[in-house]
Design a protein around this motif. Structure first.
Motif, PDB file in Angstrom:
ATOM      1  N   GLY A  70       0.827  -1.196   0.000  1.00  0.00           N
ATOM      2  CA  GLY A  70       0.000   0.000   0.000  1.00  0.00           C
ATOM      3  C   GLY A  70       0.863   1.248   0.000  1.00  0.00           C
ATOM      4  N   ASN A  71       0.593   2.151   0.929  1.00  0.00           N
ATOM      5  CA  ASN A  71       1.344   3.404   1.021  1.00  0.00           C
ATOM      6  C   ASN A  71       2.537   3.321   1.977  1.00  0.00           C
ATOM      7  N   PHE A  72       2.871   2.118   2.442  1.00  0.00           N
ATOM      8  CA  PHE A  72       3.910   1.967   3.451  1.00  0.00           C
ATOM      9  C   PHE A  72       5.126   1.216   2.918  1.00  0.00           C
ATOM     10  N   LYS A  73       6.281   1.611   3.418  1.00  0.00           N
ATOM     11  CA  LYS A  73       7.537   0.925   3.124  1.00  0.00           C
ATOM     12  C   LYS A  73       8.058   0.283   4.403  1.00  0.00           C
ATOM     13  N   PHE A  74       8.601  -0.918   4.256  1.00  0.00           N
ATOM     14  CA  PHE A  74       9.130  -1.688   5.375  1.00  0.00           C
ATOM     15  C   PHE A  74      10.620  -1.931   5.161  1.00  0.00           C
ATOM     16  N   HIS A  75      11.395  -1.836   6.240  1.00  0.00           N
ATOM     17  CA  HIS A  75      12.815  -2.171   6.222  1.00  0.00           C
ATOM     18  C   HIS A  75      13.033  -3.298   7.231  1.00  0.00           C
ATOM     19  N   ILE A  76      13.707  -4.365   6.803  1.00  0.00           N
ATOM     20  CA  ILE A  76      14.004  -5.499   7.674  1.00  0.00           C
ATOM     21  C   ILE A  76      15.516  -5.613   7.809  1.00  0.00           C
ATOM     22  N   PHE A  77      15.987  -5.625   9.054  1.00  0.00           N
ATOM     23  CA  PHE A  77      17.424  -5.719   9.339  1.00  0.00           C
ATOM     24  C   PHE A  77      17.702  -7.063  10.018  1.00  0.00           C
ATOM     25  N   ASN A  78      18.383  -7.953   9.287  1.00  0.00           N
ATOM     26  CA  ASN A  78      18.775  -9.243   9.845  1.00  0.00           C
ATOM     27  C   ASN A  78      20.197  -9.241  10.384  1.00  0.00           C
ATOM     28  N   SER A  79      20.923  -8.177  10.138  1.00  0.00           N
ATOM     29  CA  SER A  79      22.280  -8.023  10.666  1.00  0.00           C
ATOM     30  C   SER A  79      22.493  -6.550  11.012  1.00  0.00           C
ATOM     31  N   SER A  80      23.476  -6.286  11.832  1.00  0.00           N
ATOM     32  CA  SER A  80      23.726  -4.922  12.306  1.00  0.00           C
ATOM     33  C   SER A  80      24.084  -4.006  11.138  1.00  0.00           C
ATOM     34  N   SER A  81      23.520  -2.792  11.157  1.00  0.00           N
ATOM     35  CA  SER A  81      23.693  -1.859  10.049  1.00  0.00           C
ATOM     36  C   SER A  81      23.241  -0.481  10.524  1.00  0.00           C
ATOM     37  N   ASN A  82      22.762   0.348   9.581  1.00  0.00           N
ATOM     38  CA  ASN A  82      22.205   1.661   9.895  1.00  0.00           C
ATOM     39  C   ASN A  82      20.870   1.834   9.200  1.00  0.00           C
ATOM     40  N   PHE A  83      19.928   2.464   9.895  1.00  0.00           N
ATOM     41  CA  PHE A  83      18.687   2.916   9.279  1.00  0.00           C
ATOM     42  C   PHE A  83      18.825   4.425   9.109  1.00  0.00           C
ATOM     43  N   VAL A  84      18.833   4.878   7.864  1.00  0.00           N
ATOM     44  CA  VAL A  84      19.091   6.276   7.552  1.00  0.00           C
ATOM     45  C   VAL A  84      17.808   6.926   7.041  1.00  0.00           C
ATOM     46  N   ILE A  85      17.377   8.005   7.690  1.00  0.00           N
ATOM     47  CA  ILE A  85      16.260   8.796   7.191  1.00  0.00           C
ATOM     48  C   ILE A  85      16.860   9.980   6.438  1.00  0.00           C
ATOM     49  N   ASN A  86      16.771   9.921   5.111  1.00  0.00           N
ATOM     50  CA  ASN A  86      17.367  10.948   4.261  1.00  0.00           C
ATOM     51  C   ASN A  86      16.482  12.174   4.111  1.00  0.00           C
ATOM     52  N   ALA A  87      15.178  12.014   4.263  1.00  0.00           N
ATOM     53  CA  ALA A  87      14.247  13.140   4.144  1.00  0.00           C
ATOM     54  C   ALA A  87      13.079  12.923   5.085  1.00  0.00           C
ATOM     55  N   ALA A  88      12.697  13.980   5.791  1.00  0.00           N
ATOM     56  CA  ALA A  88      11.545  13.929   6.675  1.00  0.00           C
ATOM     57  C   ALA A  88      10.278  14.277   5.904  1.00  0.00           C
ATOM     58  N   ALA A  89       9.129  13.941   6.470  1.00  0.00           N
ATOM     59  CA  ALA A  89       7.848  14.245   5.842  1.00  0.00           C
ATOM     60  C   ALA A  89       7.511  15.724   5.996  1.00  0.00           C
ATOM     61  N   THR A  90       6.810  16.270   5.000  1.00  0.00           N
ATOM     62  CA  THR A  90       6.303  17.639   5.080  1.00  0.00           C
ATOM     63  C   THR A  90       4.832  17.648   4.694  1.00  0.00           C
ATOM     64  N   GLY A  91       4.175  18.795   4.907  1.00  0.00           N
ATOM     65  CA  GLY A  91       2.759  18.894   4.603  1.00  0.00           C
ATOM     66  C   GLY A  91       1.954  17.987   5.500  1.00  0.00           C
ATOM     67  N   CYS A  92       1.014  17.281   4.899  1.00  0.00           N
ATOM     68  CA  CYS A  92       0.129  16.413   5.686  1.00  0.00           C
ATOM     69  C   CYS A  92       0.585  14.957   5.728  1.00  0.00           C
ATOM     70  N   ALA A  93       1.770  14.680   5.214  1.00  0.00           N
ATOM     71  CA  ALA A  93       2.272  13.307   5.268  1.00  0.00           C
ATOM     72  C   ALA A  93       2.579  12.906   6.706  1.00  0.00           C
ATOM     73  N   SER A  94       2.426  11.618   6.985  1.00  0.00           N
ATOM     74  CA  SER A  94       2.711  11.111   8.327  1.00  0.00           C
ATOM     75  C   SER A  94       4.196  11.209   8.648  1.00  0.00           C
ATOM     76  N   THR A  95       4.503  11.634   9.861  1.00  0.00           N
ATOM     77  CA  THR A  95       5.886  11.701  10.341  1.00  0.00           C
ATOM     78  C   THR A  95       6.251  10.500  11.218  1.00  0.00           C
ATOM     79  N   THR A  96       5.352   9.541  11.325  1.00  0.00           N
ATOM     80  CA  THR A  96       5.521   8.432  12.265  1.00  0.00           C
ATOM     81  C   THR A  96       6.298   7.268  11.648  1.00  0.00           C
ATOM     82  N   VAL A  97       7.258   6.760  12.405  1.00  0.00           N
ATOM     83  CA  VAL A  97       7.971   5.528  12.052  1.00  0.00           C
ATOM     84  C   VAL A  97       7.632   4.481  13.107  1.00  0.00           C
TER      85      VAL A  97
END
Length: 357
Positions: A70-97
């Protein structure tokens, strides 16, 4: 750049702010125009509501293995790494992770002295949300606890707790507790995200189950009287406590690990994780299943002869499944040789956010 905060605003100004080209066709009911002020299709809007409005953009993240629904993206980490947020939401988009963080499951001991070992507890299973501002979050995936080996009547290596998993400074999931073991070096089930199950021998302190961590897991099972000294209890899981050996439900055999869980909005596929390890038993009919969600099955093993109900049979305890945080299965009864418990399963981190409208 946001629209001005005063003065006249035209539909063309709004169109350009939303990413359109000046002078091209536009309607006040276009989705990109409405989303700037969070209006549904056909809802009444006033041009004054657009003062200071910005175009709608969505969180952009990177890291791990990704998929969408749908409108959601999922990230699955099976080993140690980094989760990088390159851009935050603006306008009426959800800011929730949304997140799920699961620690490594507890390892289980081998059998010692004719006593089955308790199942390892599942790794702590933490869920929640945070605001998706631009940032890099370190992802730590906890390894499962090492399994232990029994040494006949002389002693036992009880195995180890699992290891914590973490999502930056946002949350840490607590390692699963190791299963209980008998003998001179014997211990009760240890506390953790979910607690390890108690070993056989009801009145003995090694029959106690470890405590789980509030909101992350449940307690390991413990022996109750009258007890069957050869069999042991299951490790706790996210969805339920480990079952108790010698209880009315399991009067003559080892008890299973606690069930795992599918809870958490970041669990897109709805997979079950965080099951407790099953207790080790004396016979093929008494070894216990691991809890749903990666808990390892308990073992059983025998020498030939001596009136054993299953002479010569051996079944090694199973490890917790990788990237589920499942607890290892408890080692089964075996003399004079050693038997092994199951290693705990490694943890996992999952995140979810809205990436489109």
């Amino acid at each position: 750049m946001a629209l001005q905060n005063s003065g006249a605003i035209s539909l063309d100004d709004i169109h350009v702010e939303a990413g359109g080209t000046s002078g091209t066709s536009v309607s006040i009911n276009d989705s990109d125009i409405r989303s700037m002020i969070c209006k549904s299709c056909g809802a009444t809007a006033d041009f004054g509501e657009y003062y200071g409005a910005t175009s709608t953009t969505y969180i952009e993240g990177a890291g791990g293995t990704t998929n969408t629904s749908g409108n959601f993206k999922f990230h699955i980490f099976n080993s140690s790494s980094n989760f990088v947020i390159n851009a935050a939401a603006t306008g009426c988009a959800s800011t929730t992770v949304d997140y799920i963080v699961i620690a490594g499951g507890g390892g289980a001991a081998g059998s010692n002295g004719g006593i089955g070992a308790g199942g390892g507890g599942a790794g702590g299973y933490a869920t929640g949300t945070f605001t998706g501002n631009t940032a890099t979050h370190g992802v730590t995936i906890g390894a499962g606890g090492n399994n232990g080996i029994g040494f006949g009547d002389s002693g036992v290596n009880p195995g180890n707790n699992g290891n914590d998993s973490a999502l930056g400074n946002i949350v840490t999931a607590t390692a699963g507790g190791r299963g209980g073991s008998m003998g001179a070096q014997g211990t009760g089930g240890q506390p953790g995200g979910s607690g390890g199950g108690g070993a056989g021998a009801g009145g003995n302190p090694t029959g106690s189950g470890g405590e789980g961590t509030t909101n992350q897991g449940n307690d390991g099972g413990f022996q109750v009287s009258p007890h069957v000294p050869d069999d042991s209890s299951g490790g706790g899981g996210k969805g339920a406590a480990g079952s108790q050996a010698s209880s009315p439900q399991y009067p003559s055999g080892a008890a299973p690990g606690g069930a795992g869980s599918t809870t958490g909005d970041a669990n897109g596929p709805g997979e079950t994780r965080g099951g407790g390890g099953g207790g080790g038993g004396r016979s093929a009919t008494s070894r216990a299943q691991g809890g749903s969600g990666g808990g390892g099955q308990g073992g059983f093993s025998h020498i030939s002869g001596g009136g054993d109900p299953s002479p010569g049979l051996v079944a090694v305890a199973n490890p917790g499944a990788a990237n589920t945080g499942g607890g290892g299965g408890g080692g089964g009864w075996r003399l004079p040789c050693s038997s092994r418990g199951g290693q705990g399963g490694s943890g996992v981190v999952l995140v979810r956010y809205q990436y489109q409208g």
